[in-house]
Write a protein that holds these residues in place. Structure first.
Motif, PDB file in Angstrom:
ATOM      1  N   LEU A  74       0.631  -1.172  -0.012  1.00 51.05           N
ATOM      2  CA  LEU A  74       0.125   0.485   0.166  1.00 51.05           C
ATOM      3  C   LEU A  74       1.098   1.602   0.021  1.00 51.05           C
ATOM      4  O   LEU A  74       0.641   2.218  -0.609  1.00 51.05           O
ATOM      5  CB  LEU A  74      -1.518  -0.265   1.239  1.00 51.05           C
ATOM      6  N   ARG A  75       1.925   1.406   0.744  1.00 46.67           N
ATOM      7  CA  ARG A  75       2.568   2.035   0.586  1.00 46.67           C
ATOM      8  C   ARG A  75       3.565   2.488  -0.890  1.00 46.67           C
ATOM      9  O   ARG A  75       3.554   3.586  -1.385  1.00 46.67           O
ATOM     10  CB  ARG A  75       3.806   2.018   1.334  1.00 46.67           C
ATOM     11  N   ILE A  76       3.279   1.347  -1.026  1.00 48.20           N
ATOM     12  CA  ILE A  76       4.538   2.109  -2.895  1.00 48.20           C
ATOM     13  C   ILE A  76       2.921   2.733  -3.785  1.00 48.20           C
ATOM     14  O   ILE A  76       3.191   3.113  -4.510  1.00 48.20           O
ATOM     15  CB  ILE A  76       4.816   0.306  -3.353  1.00 48.20           C
ATOM     16  N   LEU A  77       1.797   1.913  -3.853  1.00 50.88           N
ATOM     17  CA  LEU A  77       0.977   2.505  -4.381  1.00 50.88           C
ATOM     18  C   LEU A  77       1.032   4.574  -3.732  1.00 50.88           C
ATOM     19  O   LEU A  77       0.776   4.813  -4.974  1.00 50.88           O
ATOM     20  CB  LEU A  77      -0.162   2.163  -4.214  1.00 50.88           C
ATOM     21  N   LEU A  78       0.789   4.299  -3.036  1.00 49.34           N
ATOM     22  CA  LEU A  78       1.585   6.316  -2.893  1.00 49.34           C
ATOM     23  C   LEU A  78       2.890   6.639  -2.822  1.00 49.34           C
ATOM     24  O   LEU A  78       2.234   8.102  -3.499  1.00 49.34           O
ATOM     25  CB  LEU A  78       1.769   5.924  -0.841  1.00 49.34           C
ATOM     26  N   LEU A  79       3.894   6.092  -3.132  1.00 52.41           N
ATOM     27  CA  LEU A  79       4.904   5.900  -3.386  1.00 52.41           C
ATOM     28  C   LEU A  79       4.527   6.926  -4.873  1.00 52.41           C
ATOM     29  O   LEU A  79       5.679   7.853  -5.266  1.00 52.41           O
ATOM     30  CB  LEU A  79       5.799   5.577  -3.866  1.00 52.41           C
ATOM     31  N   LEU A  80       4.337   5.281  -5.328  1.00 49.38           N
ATOM     32  CA  LEU A  80       4.165   5.782  -7.322  1.00 49.38           C
ATOM     33  C   LEU A  80       3.351   6.668  -7.601  1.00 49.38           C
ATOM     34  O   LEU A  80       3.247   7.719  -8.226  1.00 49.38           O
ATOM     35  CB  LEU A  80       3.417   4.308  -7.883  1.00 49.38           C
ATOM     36  N   ALA A  81       1.688   7.017  -6.569  1.00 45.31           N
ATOM     37  CA  ALA A  81       1.190   8.351  -6.882  1.00 45.31           C
ATOM     38  C   ALA A  81       1.706   9.536  -7.076  1.00 45.31           C
ATOM     39  O   ALA A  81       1.478  10.627  -7.791  1.00 45.31           O
ATOM     40  CB  ALA A  81      -0.011   8.191  -6.515  1.00 45.31           C
ATOM     41  N   ARG A  82       2.566   9.342  -5.916  1.00 44.69           N
ATOM     42  CA  ARG A  82       3.528  10.800  -5.736  1.00 44.69           C
ATOM     43  C   ARG A  82       4.731  10.851  -6.507  1.00 44.69           C
ATOM     44  O   ARG A  82       4.714  12.045  -7.169  1.00 44.69           O
ATOM     45  CB  ARG A  82       4.300  11.496  -4.056  1.00 44.69           C
ATOM     46  N   PHE A  83       4.810   9.833  -7.056  1.00 46.70           N
ATOM     47  CA  PHE A  83       6.303  10.039  -8.419  1.00 46.70           C
ATOM     48  C   PHE A  83       5.843  10.289  -9.641  1.00 46.70           C
ATOM     49  O   PHE A  83       6.425  11.245 -10.289  1.00 46.70           O
ATOM     50  CB  PHE A  83       7.218   8.863  -7.921  1.00 46.70           C
ATOM     51  N   LEU A  96       3.443  18.449 -11.196  1.00 46.97           N
ATOM     52  CA  LEU A  96       1.888  18.897 -10.620  1.00 46.97           C
ATOM     53  C   LEU A  96       2.714  19.312  -8.765  1.00 46.97           C
ATOM     54  O   LEU A  96       2.055  19.245  -7.935  1.00 46.97           O
ATOM     55  CB  LEU A  96       0.608  18.066 -10.780  1.00 46.97           C
ATOM     56  N   TYR A  97       3.073  18.041  -8.249  1.00 41.45           N
ATOM     57  CA  TYR A  97       4.151  18.255  -6.908  1.00 41.45           C
ATOM     58  C   TYR A  97       5.304  18.551  -6.794  1.00 41.45           C
ATOM     59  O   TYR A  97       6.318  17.530  -7.228  1.00 41.45           O
ATOM     60  CB  TYR A  97       3.491  16.520  -6.544  1.00 41.45           C
ATOM     61  N   ARG A  98       5.949  19.236  -5.804  1.00 37.77           N
ATOM     62  CA  ARG A  98       6.673  19.323  -5.756  1.00 37.77           C
ATOM     63  C   ARG A  98       7.828  18.498  -4.674  1.00 37.77           C
ATOM     64  O   ARG A  98       6.735  18.172  -3.853  1.00 37.77           O
ATOM     65  CB  ARG A  98       7.242  20.956  -5.542  1.00 37.77           C
ATOM     66  N   SER A  99       8.216  17.769  -4.741  1.00 35.05           N
ATOM     67  CA  SER A  99       9.096  17.145  -3.327  1.00 35.05           C
ATOM     68  C   SER A  99      10.356  16.866  -3.047  1.00 35.05           C
ATOM     69  O   SER A  99      10.746  16.702  -3.810  1.00 35.05           O
ATOM     70  CB  SER A  99       8.284  15.385  -3.531  1.00 35.05           C
ATOM     71  N   ARG A 100      10.783  17.138  -1.958  1.00 36.87           N
ATOM     72  CA  ARG A 100      12.301  17.403  -1.682  1.00 36.87           C
ATOM     73  C   ARG A 100      12.672  15.020  -1.949  1.00 36.87           C
ATOM     74  O   ARG A 100      13.535  15.484  -2.741  1.00 36.87           O
ATOM     75  CB  ARG A 100      12.003  17.476  -0.034  1.00 36.87           C
ATOM     76  N   ARG A 101      12.002  15.238  -1.513  1.00 36.28           N
ATOM     77  CA  ARG A 101      12.421  13.461  -1.661  1.00 36.28           C
ATOM     78  C   ARG A 101      12.834  13.407  -2.940  1.00 36.28           C
ATOM     79  O   ARG A 101      13.723  11.955  -2.717  1.00 36.28           O
ATOM     80  CB  ARG A 101      11.264  12.633  -1.426  1.00 36.28           C
TER      81      ARG A 101
END
Ligand SMILES: Nc1nc2c(ncn2[C@@H]2O[C@H](COP(=O)(O)OP(=O)(O)OP(=O)(O)O)[C@@H](O)[C@H]2O)c(=O)[nH]1
Ligand SMILES: [Mg+2]
Length: 260
Positions: A220-229, A236-241
């Protein structure tokens, strides 16, 4: 000049498998072996001391991801040119170390993954069928989102060129299992080159393996990671990660090519 090769072993209750894992490492290909103990309650530390490894000890159990953060920070401090993660639970074949670093030594890759699914016999080698199905489906989705065609993303057998660990912001990643995918997403975001070799895998009672519940949380955490990526890549999304630490790569916005 021959690169300095440092093996890192993230350990948690690996007392029964550490010695045979270490003994099978081809010593002429390795300059240093670092073991980070993540609050083990068994004889992991005693065995590590007998083997005279370079040992770092966490004051309690923080998790697989936290363990890797210490592993990589200490390997970089030790002057590693190539860092190879070898799980001390003997699930991966340490004798294959020369093969897994070769694409980096030859300058063809920045990260090499030891794929358990390339040979197509992981279930026959003992991988639980649900883990196999989960692995295959997540790997398919990750290839789609990252624009890659790897056979597996979930292996614990990995070799990094130093520059990768100097560049990606792994310290801000999770202390848990999803760390393994977050760092790959960061490697993809920085446009480093990923290669893979086929490796066998062993499942046996003494080996440590993520439980079903842990694996579902991981998925489930991978699905969230892929959405953010995907959002980051589309701007559309800035991420320090996903931003690189070293200036050389930090100016890279989605779609930019790597600096020559
Ligand atoms: N399970 C677990 N392992 C840890 C922890 N800290 C460090 N480790 C080490 O991290 C490595 C990976 O954990 P494993 O439990 O073996 O998970 P795995 O083999 O990657 O899981 P599968 O690939 O799903 O079989 C092992 O070498 C553990 O000793 C922790 O808090 N929990
Ligand atoms: Mg394991």
């Amino acid at each position: 000049m021959t690169p300095k090769v440092v093996v890192v072993m993230p350990a948690y209750n690996a007392g029964r498998t550490l010695r045979m894992t270490y003994e099978q490492l081809p010593k002429d290909s390795v300059n240093l072996v670092i073991l980070v103990d993540d609050g083990s309650t068994d004889q992991t530390l005693e065995v590590a001391r007998e083997l005279k490894l370079e040992i770092f000890v966490h004051d309690r159990n923080y998790g697989y991801g936290a363990n890797q953060k210490t592993c990589y920070a200490e390997a970089l401090k030790a002057g590693a040119d190539i860092v190879v993660m070898v799980h001390p639970d003997y699930q991966y074949d340490p004798t294959l170390l020369p093969q897994i670093i070769e694409p980096i030594v030859k300058g063809d890759a920045d990260l090499v993954l030891g794929s358990r699914l390339m040979g197509g016999s992981a279930v026959r080698q003992g991988m639980p069928w649900w883990k196999y199905l989960g692995n295959r489906s997540l790997t398919w989705l990750e290839n789609l989102v990252f624009g890659l065609s790897l056979s597996e993303f979930h292996t614990g057998y990995r070799a990094f060129r130093r520059e990768v660990l100097d560049t990606v912001n792994y310290a801000m990643n999770s202390d848990g299992f999803v760390f393994d995918q977050q760092i790959i997403a960061q490697v993809v975001a920085a446009r480093f080159r990923i290669a893979e070799i086929a490796v066998p895998v062993r499942y046996f009672p003494e080996a440590s393996s993520a439980s079903f519940v842990d694996s579902v949380g991981y998925g489930l955490r991978i699905l969230l990671l892929l959405a953010r990526f995907a959002l980051y890549r589309s701007g559309l999304y800035r991420s320090r990660r996903f931003q690189s630490l070293s200036a050389r790569y930090s100016r890279l916005a989605p779609g930019d090519d790597r600096p020559q």
